[in-house]
Design an enzyme around this catalytic site. Sequence first.
Site, short mmCIF file in Angstrom:
data_model
loop_
_atom_site.label_atom_id
_atom_site.label_comp_id
_atom_site.label_asym_id
_atom_site.label_seq_id
_atom_site.Cartn_x
_atom_site.Cartn_y
_atom_site.Cartn_z
N ASP A 333 17.24 -12.93 4.31
CA ASP A 333 18.51 -12.83 4.38
C ASP A 333 19.06 -14.17 3.84
O ASP A 333 18.27 -15.17 3.65
CB ASP A 333 18.91 -12.91 5.99
CG ASP A 333 20.45 -12.54 6.05
OD1 ASP A 333 21.14 -12.08 5.24
OD2 ASP A 333 21.17 -12.94 7.22
N ASP A 632 18.20 -11.64 11.38
CA ASP A 632 18.62 -12.04 12.68
C ASP A 632 19.46 -11.17 13.50
O ASP A 632 19.63 -11.61 14.76
CB ASP A 632 19.42 -13.57 12.47
CG ASP A 632 20.46 -13.14 11.10
OD1 ASP A 632 20.87 -12.03 11.06
OD2 ASP A 632 21.39 -14.26 11.08
N ASP A 636 18.88 -5.59 11.81
CA ASP A 636 17.83 -6.14 11.06
C ASP A 636 16.40 -5.45 11.72
O ASP A 636 15.38 -5.46 11.30
CB ASP A 636 17.56 -7.57 10.82
CG ASP A 636 18.76 -8.05 10.05
OD1 ASP A 636 19.19 -7.38 9.19
OD2 ASP A 636 19.45 -8.95 10.29
#
Length: 889
Positions: A333, A632, A636
């Site tokens: 990410d 996070d 996810d």
Amino acid sequence: MSPPPAQAISWHSLATDEVATRLDTHFDDGLDESEVVRRRAQHGENRITTKPGKGPLLRFALQFVQPLVLVLLLAGAVTTLIGEWVDAGVILGVTLINAVIGFLQEGRAANALAALARSLTSAVTVLRGGRKQCLASTLLVPGDVVLLAAGDKAPADLRLFRTKNLQAIESALTGESAAVAKNDQPLPADTLLAERANMAYAGTVMISGQGAGVVVATADHTETGRISRLLAEAPDLTTPLTRKMAVFSNWLLIAIALLAMLTFAVGMWRGESAFAMFMAAVALAVGAIPEGLPAAMTITLAIGVSRMAARRAIIRKLPAVETLGSTTIICSDKTGTLTENQMTVRELYAGGERTTVSGSGYSPTGRIGQGAKVDGALRECLLAGVLCNEAGLNRSGGQWEVVGDPTEGALLVVARKAGLDERSLQKLFPRLDEIPFDSARQYMATLHDIEGAHFAYFKGALEQLLPRSVSMLDTSGMAVVLRREEIEMAARSMAAGGLRVLALARRAAGSATTLDVASAATGLQFIGLVGMVDPPRPRAIIAVRTCHRAGMTVKMITGDHAVTAQAIARQLGIAKAGEAVLSGRELAALDDEGLRAVVRTVNVFARVDPEQKLRLVRALQANGEVVAMTGDGVNDAPALKQADIGIAMGLGGTEVAKDAADMVLIDDDFAAIEAAVEEGRGVYDNLVKFITWTLPTNFGEGLVIVAAILAGATLPITPLQILWINMTTAVFLGLMLAFEPIEHAVMDRPPRPPGTPILDAALVWRIVLVSVLLLTGSFGLFQLELARGHALAEARTVALNVFVVVEALYLFNCRSLTLSALRVGLFSNPAIWYGVLIMALLQGLLTYVPLMNRLFATAPIGWREWLEIFAVGVLGYLAVGIEKRLRAQ
């Protein structure tokens, strides 16, 4: 007034006002600090009591059931029966030492897991004294007011008093896999646990919406606490490597047994006595068993995990230590991992004009434009950012910090720069209703009373809000015709500069006091754009470069605008200028085969939704890649679970993400991933080095016994002497390799293929080479001493010392499997020298102290014998060095 025991009250049956009264708390302000201190003294920490694991006696007894240890125990029992008391005592002593080492290390592992659980204690947002605070969940007490959002895990049993589209997964508690909608209405007292919609029980996960609840039970008094007492979930400490080693041990055991039986049979055929052949078979079995291998593996892994923790990466699931070494793709990410996670507004677009903003981070210092008065559309833009906001901005210890989303925090900071205080504005224009942000809608909305008129404010993706807008504000704040192309051009310009772009809009709501999700975002009045940047972490730029050098590809997967993602990826070195960026919409149009082809070349994916992240991971794995995935958010979790290594963020990560991950980054820093991969490769290297060092000794000892039997000669070394060699050298020489620093070139080579055997052909050849040298040197000098007329004890002492000296010098060659000892630095691992010095002292005692001579059947030897012994050792050292040199050419 103390709250009553949780079990005495059916909290779900009470109205919210009565709940507050019973707990002596206030929903708007929470408890004050003095009351918290008093209640914590009464109720203790909010921590479930850990169920005790295996008792010390059982753990100690289990150390003796390993296959190789059982062989030693059998040998000790037989030697006891035939009256060889010294041999039996030493053999049994060795097994006892092994058991003690394993017992102590297992205790350390349990302590490490407990410490890990403490370090991963979840954070929770509470109201205390009227202020939002982010605290460890262990600090909660009954009566605390807890704020919940999507992705949070309920930190205690909560009675909900406010909900907005709140849903929870309660499968861990009730077995119900479907999401449960939550509300704050009282229920009948006999309502089943699974149907208590107004309760959020400890450990259940919020998957959407927002809510607030008051703590009614903590620690062992929660529903989860009571159930946990019935469970016995011990952590699985086995890893792929340990399973490989178990298979290796079993094959080794079979080979040793067959060789021992063959040796016994050959000896009997040659007319030797059964007793002598049995002792020879025992010597062979004892010599061929690498007694120090289990301890070496455990200690090396423990050191690796400790080193990773020191580099800010906590291993939650031990298999990650090994898999890290073979990672080929890192999917990361962007926000907070590759970047600083301190969003800063750099530019505003309102009323058709663009205004720059100075300052950086969360400190509200800086100015907007030239510092002139902020009014009209610009002021409305800042106002919308403050009102449509869930974050808080606090000053603590001289540092400004944001409680909540960093993007929303940046909106509060830029408003402060214009003199707009969020607390004052939120009181002046109270919120009437809200639509929480949802990844599917990609916007958030709040309804406010603005001096008697009701307005709904919207904040979210430009792609969602601009098509719903019918007008816009000019610089003076008046409604004018929507200039769609101009707005889109401004957004593209901001994004091209690496800015994250948020759109703001509003709508007059008449006298409405609620917002309807289906119809709220229609007929909007476009207010403006906010361009903010989360700058790349300097360490992340270096880490990406190192990963590329190590043969790993870094891919960015983000929900940001494609142009923004591309700009940040270029700064980080993930993508080059002109390289394609795949959007979520384009990804959705690809079938699985098409996606597998695309992921080979595309490194930046923008506007990706959770399902697409999962598809990306699966596509990469289908291509044979070993995938590490960072995340996070709650969305996810599926991709983290699917990845070979799931990596969660320790600071900004939700509890769902942490639970699904194998590793947690303490500082949310991408550089820690690169460091963890480096440590993982180092751990594996050190294990291979130990195995490469120890096996020649075991094979050499076995070959010496077999050679003596075939030649009809006396055994050059006894079982007792073999045990001395194996145990002392394993502890004081071999285990020193566990402290070997990571080699400089470890990140300059490609990842290790997952199916690669522990020992490749080159290392097997080296093991055979050193084994033959040990056989030749020890057996040759043994026969030479006997030919000179020396006593059997002196000849055996020479043979014994040949093994130890060759092992000591070979140890330096094993510090690197490819480089010479001089290249890695003679003193870069001081533990090696300490081990060699201790070993030299022990060999001196064994050779010259009368008590040791009697126990181990040794005898003093002269300087000529030592010169011959060291000559064999140097020859072995040079032979391995030459072999390395030839193989490197």
